[in-house]
Design an enzyme around this catalytic site. Structure first.
Site, PDB file in Angstrom:
ATOM      1  CD  GLU A 158      -3.138  -1.047   2.160  1.00 52.15           C
ATOM      2  OE1 GLU A 158      -2.885   0.064   3.286  1.00 52.15           O
ATOM      3  OE2 GLU A 158      -3.981  -1.822   2.342  1.00 52.15           O
ATOM      4  CD  GLU A 351      -3.437  -5.832   4.192  1.00 54.57           C
ATOM      5  OE1 GLU A 351      -4.152  -5.018   4.631  1.00 54.57           O
ATOM      6  OE2 GLU A 351      -2.133  -5.585   4.086  1.00 54.57           O
TER       7      GLU A 351
END
Ligand code: BGC
Ligand code: BGC
Length: 443
Positions: A158, A351
């Site tokens: 991320e 995720e």
């Protein structure tokens, strides 16, 4: 919340990779046995972490990894996504990861390491281009040591959140509030990724990807000002990193703002990927700026941003206040499939999860159930998705929220640091049964 839990989850293709995810800083502890990271410095500043806690011990996974790998084996996952602490490797300790990878292999669980999950060595800074080169050197060292047993790699986790939360808004480490002056941090992470891909390939590694956080952006209304603001936010979250990686160019108007010779760097950044990781939690509703600083999901957003994040109403929310919208995962994946077409490699959901308290976590079961079905709908719509990882195996240090947000399938008793006892929740047993059914005989 409505669920379809009464019906079995549809069957995923053979070879579909089921896993769970964690990250080093959030679970390892053993902070005194490694160099400090930007997160150690950040948590030491009063007021930065809500409950005043630190990750110095966290789940003490560094010492209890055998027990945690046993939990993975019992759960029946194919793969485990964890991250490697760059500060720990800099202090000369790769032995821990060597032992962890061996333990995983012995348990029949595929190790999927992330090479950077936000815990930058405190001595380094993403505003410096040089950090990208340092990253590639570190990656070579790790690949040299673990590459014989690791079939699948993630360079960065991320980078959008690390840029936005850590450097633009200052709610994560290193706590800078640079707003758009944070853009070099994005570029240098992308460059680090590209150089790392080259370093990994040079060492013979395969299965190379990275993980971005994405989610649909919902305009607050059909008014022009709201549509423009939503579009701008969508570029930041969904295209600022994906376009350079997959198309070899920045979204319009962004390349000029980047440091150095961005054009030349884009050739490195766009090194082909073997797969693309997506972390999905929730969509975001966005409208025109409202002229005041607003607080949203624990993040205070300055008035001068060209957008404002709004509440999504009429949806259940997690303990974190995030809306639960499983069908947005299908939309996200079909949008990516259309937008990037044959430039999009196979996708893995690296995720997906939610924070809820309690051991009998029926809300988490409903969340996962809904999202796994939504994922299956994306497969039916021809999106090439190869895997799904739940965030997270364990309750852990949830960054600026400290230990207040519990994302684990397994409860950790932080009240008793002497034992840090692990207790599987109802969702753990539910997922174990889902995996057994997926792998069972018959259609
Ligand atoms: C392979 C990719 C695959 C990914 C997800 C990697 O090891 O190289 O082709 O998409 O795993 O299973
Ligand atoms: C991060 C995790 C984090 C999770 C829940 C993701 O953005 O990669 O480290 O714990 O979201 O907030």
């Amino acid at each position: 919340m409505t669920t379809e839990a009464g019906n079995p989850i549809p069957r995923f293709p053979a070879g579909f990779l089921w896993g769970v995810s964690t990250s080093a800083h959030q679970i390892e502890g053993a902070a005194d046995a490694r160099e400090p990271s930007v997160w150690d410095a950040f948590t030491a500043e009063p007021g930065r972490v809500k409950d005043g806690s630190t990750a110095a011990v966290a789940c003490d996974h560094y010492h209890r990894y055998r027990e945690d790998v046993a939990l993975l084996r019992e759960l029946g996952v194919d793969a485990y996504r964890f991250s490697i602490s760059w500060p720990r490797v800099r202090s000369g300790d790769l032995d821990f990861y060597d032992r962890l990878v061996d333990e995983l292999c012995a348990a029949g669980v595929r190790p999927v390491p992330t090479l950077f999950h936000w815990d930058l060595p405190a001595a380094l800074d993403w505003l410096d281009r040089d950090t990208a080169e340092r990253f590639a050197e570190y990656v070579s060292v790790v690949a040299g040591r673990l590459g014989d047993r690791v079939p699948q790699w993630i360079t960065l986790n991320e980078p959008a959140e690390h840029t936005l939360l850590g450097h633009a808004l200052g709610v994560h480490a290193p706590g800078r509030r640079l707003l758009f002056d944070a853009l070099p941090v994005a570029h240098h992470q992308l460059l680090a990724h590209g150089l790392a891909v080259r370093a990994l390939r040079a060492s013979g590694a395969t299965g190379i990807g990275l993980t971005n956080s994405h989610g649909p952006t919902w305009p607050a209304s059909r008014e022009q000002a709201d549509l423009e603001a939503a579009d701008f936010y969508d570029v930041l979250l969904n295209r600022l990193f994906a376009d350079p990686l997959l198309l070899g160019r920045y979204p319009e108007g962004i390349g000029e703002l980047m440091p150095g010779d961005a054009e030349a760097d884009l050739k490195i950044i766009a090194e082909p990927l073997d797969w693309y990781g997506i972390n999905y939690y929730a969509p975001t509703r966005v409208g025109a700026p409202q002229g005041t600083e607003i607080e949203f999901g624990g993040v205070s957003m300055p008035a001068e941003l060209p957008f404002s994040v709004r509440e999504i109403e009429d949806r259940p929310v997690t303990d974190f206040g995030w809306p639960v919208v499983p069908e947005a995962l299908t939309d996200l994946l079909t949008t990516f499939h259309e937008r990037y077409a044959d430039r999009l490699p196979p996708v893995v959901i690296t995720e997906n999860g939610c924070s809820y308290d309690g051991l009998d976590d029926q809300d988490r079961i409903a969340y996962l159930d809904g999202h796994i079905r939504a994922l299956h709908r994306a497969l039916e719509a021809d999106v090439d998705v190869r895997g799904y990882f739940v965030w997270s195996l364990l309750d852990n240090f949830e960054w600026a929220e400290g230990y207040a947000r519990r994302f684990g399938l397994v409860h950790v008793n932080f009240e008793d640091p002497a034992t840090l006892k692990r207790t599987p929740k109802a969702s753990y047993r539910w997922l174990r049964d889902v995996l057994r059914a997926q792998k069972g005989a018959g259609a």
